[in-house]
Design a protein around this motif. Structure first.
Motif, PDB file in Angstrom:
ATOM      1  N   VAL A 158      18.704  11.607  35.492  1.00 34.41           N
ATOM      2  CA  VAL A 158      18.705  13.043  35.728  1.00 34.41           C
ATOM      3  C   VAL A 158      17.376  13.445  36.363  1.00 34.41           C
ATOM      4  CG1 VAL A 158      17.841  13.557  33.390  1.00 34.41           C
ATOM      5  CG2 VAL A 158      19.054  15.322  34.693  1.00 34.41           C
ATOM      6  N   PHE A 160      15.306  17.010  37.174  1.00 36.28           N
ATOM      7  CA  PHE A 160      15.293  18.441  36.919  1.00 36.28           C
ATOM      8  C   PHE A 160      14.755  19.171  38.147  1.00 36.28           C
ATOM      9  CE2 PHE A 160      14.848  16.556  32.619  1.00 36.28           C
ATOM     10  CZ  PHE A 160      16.087  16.979  32.147  1.00 36.28           C
ATOM     11  N   TYR A 172      19.764  18.441  37.897  1.00 33.81           N
ATOM     12  CA  TYR A 172      20.081  19.435  36.868  1.00 33.81           C
ATOM     13  C   TYR A 172      19.157  20.630  37.079  1.00 33.81           C
ATOM     14  CZ  TYR A 172      21.412  21.533  32.447  1.00 33.81           C
ATOM     15  OH  TYR A 172      21.897  22.392  31.492  1.00 33.81           O
ATOM     16  N   TYR A 199      12.894  22.694  28.635  1.00 31.95           N
ATOM     17  CA  TYR A 199      13.717  21.495  28.760  1.00 31.95           C
ATOM     18  C   TYR A 199      14.965  21.520  27.871  1.00 31.95           C
ATOM     19  CZ  TYR A 199      12.060  18.950  24.522  1.00 31.95           C
ATOM     20  OH  TYR A 199      11.794  18.522  23.242  1.00 31.95           O
ATOM     21  N   PHE A 202      18.693  21.483  29.077  1.00 36.07           N
ATOM     22  CA  PHE A 202      19.427  20.230  29.226  1.00 36.07           C
ATOM     23  C   PHE A 202      19.653  19.653  27.838  1.00 36.07           C
ATOM     24  CE2 PHE A 202      19.469  15.556  29.901  1.00 36.07           C
ATOM     25  CZ  PHE A 202      20.538  15.473  30.777  1.00 36.07           C
ATOM     26  N   TRP A 207      23.076  13.762  25.884  1.00 34.80           N
ATOM     27  CA  TRP A 207      22.829  12.767  26.932  1.00 34.80           C
ATOM     28  C   TRP A 207      22.373  11.432  26.331  1.00 34.80           C
ATOM     29  CZ3 TRP A 207      18.074  11.190  29.764  1.00 34.80           C
ATOM     30  CH2 TRP A 207      18.352  10.593  31.007  1.00 34.80           C
TER      31      TRP A 207
END
Length: 212
Positions: A158, A160, A172, A199, A202, A207
């Protein structure tokens, strides 16, 4: 202590209590404690600490430029074979190391010796079959860096970003940094009394959920 100072202390304690409650609610005990998380900055170290995870990764308390980080992840086994050498006269007020052609910026270390010891110890814990990759759109991250990150051969990755990139599957979007053109400090709380950090947008708890 002044009244202002006491109020500040109360606010900090109140927020910490709510933070602990939040982490308990999302049940961090279900995350994969054996995961190796490679990260381009300090974010993963904080997440792993809050989630009670062992540091099975050398990328703790440091940062790496995005293009170098992608290169590192692309050839992970090769780069892990290199010994860290000190970069002298780096212009930084903290130690900087180098593996082959990649610089490691040991932001939270006072000397290169301590940084190298931790790097060598933690890199031995890397599980090549259980890798998670995290990058952030900052530190000069370009669109090409995002594209190359998206091509990395890892299922769990991922990056960001400060805006939506529908064509970047691993991107993301983090709300709150649209005017900045990059993602700033994801570790900051979103308000004076808020227990939530940037954060938290997310769901790391999902995840990182361990495989059954």
């Amino acid at each position: 202590m002044s009244i202002k100072g006491k109020l500040f202390e109360v606010r900090i304690q109140y927020r910490l209590i709510l933070r602990k409650l939040y982490l308990k609610i999302i049940n961090t005990k279900k995350v994969d404690k054996n995961a190796t998380i490679l990260c381009s900055n300090c974010l993963a170290g904080v997440v792993m600490h809050e989630y009670g995870m062992r540091f099975n990764t050398p990328t703790i308390n440091l940062w790496i430029y995005p293009n170098d980080f992608v290169k590192f992840c692309s050839n992970l086994e090769e780069y892990l074979r290199y010994k860290v050498v000190e970069v002298k006269d780096s212009g930084k007020n903290y130690p900087v190391g180098r593996i082959k052609d990649i610089n490691l910026y040991f932001l939270h270390y006072s000397n290169i010796e301590e940084a190298v010891i931790d790097w060598e110890r933690r890199k031995k814990r890397v599980c090549l079959d259980n890798i998670y990759i995290i990058m952030t759109e900052k530190d000069g991250c370009t669109y090409e860096d995002l594209r190359m990150f998206d091509k990395l051969p890892y299922d769990k990755k991922v990056v960001f970003t400060s805006k939506k990139y529908p064509e970047i599957m691993s991107a993301y979007y983090i709300k709150g940094f649209e005017k900045e053109g990059c993602v700033l400090n994801l570790l900051e709380f979103k308000g004076k009394f808020s227990p939530f950090k940037f954060y938290d947008q997310f769901r790391f708890d999902k995840w990182l959920r361990r495989k059954i």
